[in-house]
Design an enzyme around this catalytic site. Structure first.
Site, PDB file in Angstrom:
ATOM      1  N   GLY A 241      46.185  25.331  47.323  1.00 57.80           N
ATOM      2  CA  GLY A 241      45.088  26.232  46.946  1.00 57.80           C
ATOM      3  C   GLY A 241      44.669  26.025  45.505  1.00 57.80           C
ATOM      4  O   GLY A 241      43.473  26.007  45.185  1.00 57.80           O
TER       5      GLY A 241
ATOM      6  N   GLN B 128      23.827  24.988  26.042  1.00 56.91           N
ATOM      7  CA  GLN B 128      23.434  24.680  24.654  1.00 56.91           C
ATOM      8  C   GLN B 128      22.469  23.488  24.602  1.00 56.91           C
ATOM      9  O   GLN B 128      21.502  23.514  23.855  1.00 56.91           O
ATOM     10  CB  GLN B 128      24.707  24.383  23.831  1.00 56.91           C
TER      11      GLN B 128
ATOM     12  N   GLU C 284      43.028  32.582  42.703  1.00 62.24           N
ATOM     13  CA  GLU C 284      44.130  31.661  43.050  1.00 62.24           C
ATOM     14  C   GLU C 284      45.122  31.559  41.879  1.00 62.24           C
ATOM     15  O   GLU C 284      45.709  30.492  41.635  1.00 62.24           O
ATOM     16  CB  GLU C 284      43.536  30.291  43.403  1.00 62.24           C
TER      17      GLU C 284
HETATM   18  C1  LIG Z   1      35.114  36.125  43.547  1.00 64.18           C
HETATM   19  C2  LIG Z   1      36.543  36.400  43.912  1.00 64.18           C
HETATM   20  C3  LIG Z   1      37.037  35.940  45.125  1.00 64.18           C
HETATM   21  C4  LIG Z   1      38.350  36.228  45.500  1.00 64.18           C
HETATM   22  N1  LIG Z   1      38.778  35.862  46.754  1.00 64.18           N
HETATM   23  C5  LIG Z   1      39.979  36.325  47.200  1.00 64.18           C
HETATM   24  C6  LIG Z   1      40.378  36.149  48.566  1.00 64.18           C
HETATM   25  O1  LIG Z   1      39.643  35.551  49.375  1.00 64.18           O
HETATM   26  N2  LIG Z   1      41.552  36.676  48.970  1.00 64.18           N
HETATM   27  C7  LIG Z   1      42.374  37.360  48.116  1.00 64.18           C
HETATM   28  O2  LIG Z   1      43.434  37.822  48.564  1.00 64.18           O
HETATM   29  N3  LIG Z   1      42.036  37.531  46.812  1.00 64.18           N
HETATM   30  C8  LIG Z   1      40.870  37.047  46.329  1.00 64.18           C
HETATM   31  N4  LIG Z   1      40.485  37.255  45.025  1.00 64.18           N
HETATM   32  C9  LIG Z   1      41.392  37.977  44.127  1.00 64.18           C
HETATM   33  C10 LIG Z   1      41.951  37.131  43.013  1.00 64.18           C
HETATM   34  O3  LIG Z   1      42.920  36.250  43.511  1.00 64.18           O
HETATM   35  C11 LIG Z   1      42.496  38.100  41.938  1.00 64.18           C
HETATM   36  O4  LIG Z   1      41.369  38.713  41.332  1.00 64.18           O
HETATM   37  C12 LIG Z   1      43.357  37.392  40.918  1.00 64.18           C
HETATM   38  O5  LIG Z   1      44.556  36.944  41.478  1.00 64.18           O
HETATM   39  C13 LIG Z   1      43.692  38.303  39.725  1.00 64.18           C
HETATM   40  O6  LIG Z   1      44.169  39.547  40.155  1.00 64.18           O
HETATM   41  P1  LIG Z   1      43.524  40.890  39.558  1.00 64.18           P
HETATM   42  O7  LIG Z   1      42.051  40.795  39.679  1.00 64.18           O
HETATM   43  O8  LIG Z   1      44.173  42.050  40.193  1.00 64.18           O
HETATM   44  O9  LIG Z   1      43.865  40.849  38.006  1.00 64.18           O
HETATM   45  P2  LIG Z   1      45.231  41.363  37.353  1.00 64.18           P
HETATM   46  O10 LIG Z   1      46.394  40.822  38.083  1.00 64.18           O
HETATM   47  O11 LIG Z   1      45.122  42.847  37.174  1.00 64.18           O
HETATM   48  O12 LIG Z   1      45.159  40.665  35.920  1.00 64.18           O
HETATM   49  C14 LIG Z   1      44.431  41.221  34.808  1.00 64.18           C
HETATM   50  C15 LIG Z   1      44.763  40.369  33.575  1.00 64.18           C
HETATM   51  O13 LIG Z   1      46.166  40.455  33.294  1.00 64.18           O
HETATM   52  C16 LIG Z   1      46.748  39.159  33.259  1.00 64.18           C
HETATM   53  N5  LIG Z   1      48.103  39.177  33.824  1.00 64.18           N
HETATM   54  C17 LIG Z   1      48.546  39.784  34.958  1.00 64.18           C
HETATM   55  N6  LIG Z   1      49.849  39.537  35.158  1.00 64.18           N
HETATM   56  C18 LIG Z   1      50.251  38.734  34.127  1.00 64.18           C
HETATM   57  C19 LIG Z   1      51.476  38.112  33.771  1.00 64.18           C
HETATM   58  N7  LIG Z   1      52.577  38.229  34.519  1.00 64.18           N
HETATM   59  N8  LIG Z   1      51.511  37.344  32.642  1.00 64.18           N
HETATM   60  C20 LIG Z   1      50.394  37.183  31.875  1.00 64.18           C
HETATM   61  N9  LIG Z   1      49.214  37.754  32.161  1.00 64.18           N
HETATM   62  C21 LIG Z   1      49.134  38.501  33.273  1.00 64.18           C
HETATM   63  C22 LIG Z   1      45.819  38.290  34.133  1.00 64.18           C
HETATM   64  O14 LIG Z   1      45.927  36.933  33.794  1.00 64.18           O
HETATM   65  C23 LIG Z   1      44.459  38.886  33.774  1.00 64.18           C
HETATM   66  O15 LIG Z   1      44.002  38.326  32.576  1.00 64.18           O
HETATM   67  C24 LIG Z   1      39.193  36.935  44.622  1.00 64.18           C
HETATM   68  C25 LIG Z   1      38.690  37.377  43.380  1.00 64.18           C
HETATM   69  C26 LIG Z   1      37.389  37.136  43.041  1.00 64.18           C
HETATM   70  C27 LIG Z   1      36.862  37.691  41.732  1.00 64.18           C
END
Ligand SMILES: Cc1cc2nc3c(=O)[nH]c(=O)nc-3n(C[C@H](O)[C@H](O)[C@H](O)COP(=O)(O)OP(=O)(O)OC[C@H]3O[C@@H](n4cnc5c(N)ncnc54)[C@H](O)[C@@H]3O)c2cc1C
Length: 379
Positions: free
Chosen positions: A241, A337, A364
């Site tokens: 992935g 740019q 991912e």
């Molecule tokens: C357009 C889009 C399509 C998607 N498609 C799918 C899909 O088909 N199926 C699915 O299941 N999901 C999907 N997702 C979800 C996506 O995988 C998650 O948004 C992503 O994994 C981040 O999780 P979160 O949004 O909850 O952010 P969070 O986990 O809340 O993270 C917020 C911030 O904290 C940081 N952070 C969190 N934990 C840590 C750590 N341990 N160390 C350092 N930094 C950390 C992150 O890097 C980020 O900067 C999709 C998301 C989007 C926006």
């Protein structure tokens, strides 16, 4: 490690590029503006085996190797990341069915996805659990000859267009990652509802939704693989992935570079083409170098995934995903740019690549999570 593409790989690239130039690029702006899901293009792409290319031949797919499918994704995204996302994600979750599913699941669903009739989705993330997959709260309670599912799944690509999905739920809620099971969920089951997420920064042609799972009953035959092994099953696909997202990022960066070169060849200031200013040609040279470096790392990761060298594949795929997504946003930014004011409006594709590339740093596994994985591997 040297890496060369075969003649077959080159032929696949040319075929997808032709499809992208003819069927996708000309309608990209219109789909982005209207947030229009490209169902007709997905069906047409399926005729050429560009939808879920890794589905095995016996289930109607193309059975492509990882490098070939990496090239397909890259070229789809080069033509347009929004439509490319919709076409390239049509088989989300099918890897779980192919690897761990029962025969009936493969026979019923894989041919329909491969021939473009429908799409699938992968339901992992939740409102409160994205990066921390092991923390998911959706539950599956055993009830007679089936399971009753309850929970909310967030950010689900293809949520409103898929007819089937693979859902991760807790079968042993106190066991963390050791208590998660994968289920096949038909999206027309009672209790499944979706709410489209229509306010995205980019890849607007791609469908995204929250999926609400309210007392959804599935028979035991819908369990994919083993009870409580879902997290481990999922881990087997992380490297693949991440390599796919790296190839999306390379494609978007190449598209942004192509657009910038075209503009630099057209636009004149101070009685000369802007490409003749050293500031612009150096910018283009740096952009091209970053794209090529990201591409090389991505193919290297793909070849390790193909060879099933799990530890090496895990490390390279995280490096490729991290590097390609970061440079994709940088290259798309420089593309804007090069266009000057014209890069700030929708008349040119530069601003679209800039918005579209951004997602590759998030899903991912975010860039921060990739750095955690790489650090774990090297320290
Ligand atoms: C357009 C889009 C399509 C998607 N498609 C799918 C899909 O088909 N199926 C699915 O299941 N999901 C999907 N997702 C979800 C996506 O995988 C998650 O948004 C992503 O994994 C981040 O999780 P979160 O949004 O909850 O952010 P969070 O986990 O809340 O993270 C917020 C911030 O904290 C940081 N952070 C969190 N934990 C840590 C750590 N341990 N160390 C350092 N930094 C950390 C992150 O890097 C980020 O900067 C999709 C998301 C989007 C926006």
């Amino acid at each position: 490690m040297a890496f060369m593409l075969s003649e077959e790989h080159q032929a696949i690239r040319e075929a997808v590029r032709e499809f992208g130039e003819n069927e996708m690029s000309p309608v990209a702006e219109e789909h982005d503006r209207a947030h229009k899901y490209p169902e007709a293009i997905r069906k047409k792409a399926a005729e050429y085996d560009f939808v879920a290319p890794a589905i095995p031949l016996e289930y109607g797919g193309a059975g492509m190797d990882k490098i070939s499918s990496t090239i397909v994704t890259e070229e789809l995204w080069r033509a347009d990341p929004g439509i490319g996302s919709a076409v390239g994600s049509a088989g989300f979750g099918t890897n779980m069915i192919i690897e761990f599913g029962d025969e009936w699941m493969k026979e019923e669903w894989l041919p329909k996805i491969a021939n473009g009739e429908t799409a699938s989705c992968s339901m992992i993330s939740e409102p409160a659990h994205g990066s921390n997959v092991a923390g998911i709260e959706t539950v599956a309670e055993e009830d007679g000859d089936g399971y009753v599912l309850n929970g909310n799944k967030m950010w689900i690509t293809n949520g409103t267009v898929a007819d089937v999905g693979v859902l991760m739920a807790n079968t042993s809620p106190d066991a963390g990652h050791k208590g998660i099971t994968a289920f096949l969920v038909e999206m027309d089951r009672d209790g499944v509802s979706t709410e489209k997420i229509d306010n995205k920064l980019g890849i607007r042609a791609s469908d995204l939704a929250e999926v609400i799972i309210d007392d959804v009953r599935v028979p035991k035959e819908n369990v994919i693989g083993e009870i409580d092994h879902g997290f481990y099953q999922l881990m087997e696909f992380f490297a693949s992935g991440r390599t796919s997202v790296a190839s999306q990022a390379v494609g978007a960066a190449q598209g942004a570079l192509d657009a910038a070169i075209e503009y630099a060849n057209e636009r004149e200031q101070f009685d000369q083409k802007i490409k003749e200013f050293q500031a612009i040609e150096h910018k283009l040279a740096e952009m091209a170098t970053k794209v090529e470096a990201a591409r090389s790392l991505t193919y290297r990761a793909a070849s390790q995934v193909e060879k099933n060298n799990q530890d090496v594949a895990a490390q390279y795929s995280s490096m490729a995903k991290l590097f390609a997504s970061e440079i994709s946003v940088e290259v798309a930014d420089e593309g804007v740019q090069v266009h000057g004011g014209a890069g700030y409006v929708t008349d040119y594709p530069a601003e679209r690549y800039y918005r579209d590339a951004r997602i590759t740093k998030i899903y991912e596994g975010t860039s921060e999570i990739q750095k955690n994985i790489i650090a774990d591997q090297i320290l």
